[in-house]
Design an enzyme around this catalytic site. Structure first.
Site, mmCIF file in Angstrom:
data_model
loop_
_atom_site.group_PDB
_atom_site.id
_atom_site.type_symbol
_atom_site.label_atom_id
_atom_site.label_comp_id
_atom_site.label_asym_id
_atom_site.label_seq_id
_atom_site.Cartn_x
_atom_site.Cartn_y
_atom_site.Cartn_z
ATOM 1 N N PRO A 93 0.815 -1.225 0.000
ATOM 2 C CA PRO A 93 0.000 0.000 0.000
ATOM 3 C C PRO A 93 0.845 1.270 0.000
ATOM 4 O O PRO A 93 0.323 2.352 -0.280
ATOM 5 C CB PRO A 93 -0.831 -0.111 1.277
ATOM 6 C CG PRO A 93 -0.205 -1.182 2.101
ATOM 7 C CD PRO A 93 0.601 -2.048 1.193
ATOM 8 N N GLU A 120 2.444 -8.906 9.230
ATOM 9 C CA GLU A 120 2.473 -7.439 9.423
ATOM 10 C C GLU A 120 3.422 -6.762 8.439
ATOM 11 O O GLU A 120 3.382 -5.539 8.271
ATOM 12 C CB GLU A 120 2.858 -7.100 10.867
ATOM 13 C CG GLU A 120 1.679 -6.881 11.787
ATOM 14 C CD GLU A 120 0.491 -7.776 11.499
ATOM 15 O OE1 GLU A 120 -0.509 -7.249 10.952
ATOM 16 O OE2 GLU A 120 0.527 -8.984 11.798
ATOM 17 N N ARG A 158 -5.222 -8.978 -20.101
ATOM 18 C CA ARG A 158 -6.292 -8.683 -21.060
ATOM 19 C C ARG A 158 -5.829 -7.767 -22.186
ATOM 20 O O ARG A 158 -6.491 -7.656 -23.220
ATOM 21 C CB ARG A 158 -7.526 -8.114 -20.362
ATOM 22 C CG ARG A 158 -7.287 -6.783 -19.703
ATOM 23 C CD ARG A 158 -8.471 -6.377 -18.859
ATOM 24 N NE ARG A 158 -9.645 -6.069 -19.651
ATOM 25 C CZ ARG A 158 -9.815 -4.947 -20.342
ATOM 26 N NH1 ARG A 158 -8.874 -4.021 -20.344
ATOM 27 N NH2 ARG A 158 -10.912 -4.744 -21.039
ATOM 28 N N ASP A 173 -13.198 0.414 -23.387
ATOM 29 C CA ASP A 173 -13.680 0.629 -22.031
ATOM 30 C C ASP A 173 -13.162 1.924 -21.424
ATOM 31 O O ASP A 173 -12.421 2.660 -22.043
ATOM 32 C CB ASP A 173 -13.352 -0.574 -21.160
ATOM 33 C CG ASP A 173 -12.030 -1.195 -21.524
ATOM 34 O OD1 ASP A 173 -11.897 -2.409 -21.398
ATOM 35 O OD2 ASP A 173 -11.138 -0.451 -21.969
HETATM 36 C C1 9WO Z 1 1.041 -2.828 5.127
HETATM 37 C C2 9WO Z 1 0.977 -1.515 5.550
HETATM 38 C C3 9WO Z 1 0.059 -0.825 6.321
HETATM 39 C C4 9WO Z 1 0.258 0.542 6.541
HETATM 40 C C5 9WO Z 1 1.365 1.184 5.995
HETATM 41 C C6 9WO Z 1 2.273 0.453 5.224
HETATM 42 C C7 9WO Z 1 2.057 -0.877 4.998
HETATM 43 N N1 9WO Z 1 2.782 -1.756 4.283
HETATM 44 C C8 9WO Z 1 2.174 -2.931 4.368
HETATM 45 C C9 9WO Z 1 2.682 -4.087 3.676
HETATM 46 O O1 9WO Z 1 3.512 -3.995 2.790
HETATM 47 N N2 9WO Z 1 2.192 -5.257 4.062
HETATM 48 C C10 9WO Z 1 2.609 -6.523 3.526
HETATM 49 C C11 9WO Z 1 1.776 -6.941 2.326
HETATM 50 C C12 9WO Z 1 2.401 -7.525 4.600
HETATM 51 C C13 9WO Z 1 0.957 -7.465 5.083
HETATM 52 C C14 9WO Z 1 0.006 -7.616 3.892
HETATM 53 N N3 9WO Z 1 0.387 -6.885 2.730
HETATM 54 C C15 9WO Z 1 -0.405 -6.032 2.051
HETATM 55 C C16 9WO Z 1 -0.262 -5.576 0.761
HETATM 56 N N4 9WO Z 1 -1.507 -5.499 2.546
HETATM 57 N N5 9WO Z 1 -2.057 -4.688 1.633
HETATM 58 C C17 9WO Z 1 -1.325 -4.720 0.532
HETATM 59 C C18 9WO Z 1 -1.619 -3.956 -0.644
HETATM 60 C C19 9WO Z 1 -0.886 -4.120 -1.793
HETATM 61 C C20 9WO Z 1 -1.176 -3.330 -2.909
HETATM 62 N N6 9WO Z 1 -2.187 -2.442 -2.885
HETATM 63 C C21 9WO Z 1 -2.914 -2.280 -1.772
HETATM 64 C C22 9WO Z 1 -2.649 -3.022 -0.630
#
Ligand code: 9WO
Length: 258
Positions: A93, A120, A158, A173
């Protein structure tokens, strides 16, 4: 196009691989997918892939070593097939926000090695040493990178030549260049009256110039309502003509009268 995905949960990718259109394209050799499970590269009896965070705090952190080894194996397998160098992408994220332009660029590449994190987070030393790009699909947290990776790969696959038939063309689209970066206009099909709701008369007129103008104005109206930032962008790129501007002006005066 080849994707190498590093994940503890390869089963999660079946929506991508089992989808009829994508599966046919994979069988045709248009794209391919390989999995590398960090658990297969552990050395202890428990096949440990995570440990407690230095400095304390809740949750667990992915160990660098099994991820490192998984990337090594993916690189080796790729080198047996081609000499091209591909990005090592972490779904995160905090990464750069993915968009259609990036999907088009990926579609012209040889693919990527994609890291899906869990728990985490991931030991930063692995990220510093091995990851070349961090990609986000939006400002929200998932329970792992897998669903984000599926989303990105689907948007790229796609676009590959031969994946969609001409009828389903990827050319029609939202965000297609023909729409000048505006949102798509509404679609209608039979029956002519559904639940007492008629279709816009212009779509039955057979007058293709009028239909084209109506669709353009619907695109402008919806985009102005929901994504004024995209109107601003299109204007800056010189994609809106006098007729478009006159229509947008008429929307504003209508709004002021209400
Ligand atoms: C989680 C997180 C939360 C707040 C700020 C920074 C952060 N980094 C991560 C992160 O890299 N987490 C790892 C991957 C491990 C936990 C689950 N992960 C993850 C990837 N959660 N959400 C995503 C993600 C990836 C791409 N787009 C949106 C969300």
């Amino acid at each position: 196009m080849r994707f190498d995905v590093i994940t503890l949960f390869p089963e999660m990718f079946s929506p991508l691989t089992d989808n009829g259109v994508n599966a046919r394209a994979r069988n045709k050799g248009i794209w391919d997918l390989h999995f590398w499970n960090p658990r297969d590269y552990t050395h202890d009896v428990h096949r440990t892939v995570d440990d407690r965070p230095y400095g304390g705090g809740p949750g667990m952190v992915m160990l660098a070593q099994p991820l490192d080894k998984a990337v090594d194996e993916a690189l080796l397998a790729r080198q047996a097939q081609s000499t091209s160098v591909v990005p090592v992408v972490l779904m995160s994220p905090t990464g750069r926000k993915f968009n259609q332009k990036m999907a088009q660029e990926w579609a012209e590449s040889d693919g990527a090695i994609i890291i899906c994190g869990r728990y985490e987070g991931i030991d930063q030393r692995f990220i510093d040493a091995r990851v070349t790009h961090e990609i986000s699909i939006g400002d929200f947290v998932l329970s792992g990178g897998e669903i984000a990776a599926i989303t990105v790969m689907d948007s790229v696959i796609r676009l590959l030549p031969g994946v969609l038939n001409d009828n389903q063309s990827a050319v029609c689209d939202s965000f297609h260049s023909g729409l000048d970066g505006l949102l798509d206009s509404p679609h209608y099909t039979r029956p002519e009256i559904y639940n007492g709701q008629a279709i816009p008369d212009v779509l039955k007129s057979g007058n293709h110039k009028n239909i084209e103008r109506w669709r353009r104005e619907q695109s402008l109206r919806i985009t102005a309502e929901r994504r004024p930032d995209l109107i601003h962008k299109a204007r800056q790129q010189g994609l809106l003509d006098k007729k478009d501007e006159a229509y947008l002006f008429s929307l504003n005066t209508k709004k002021q009268r209400r």
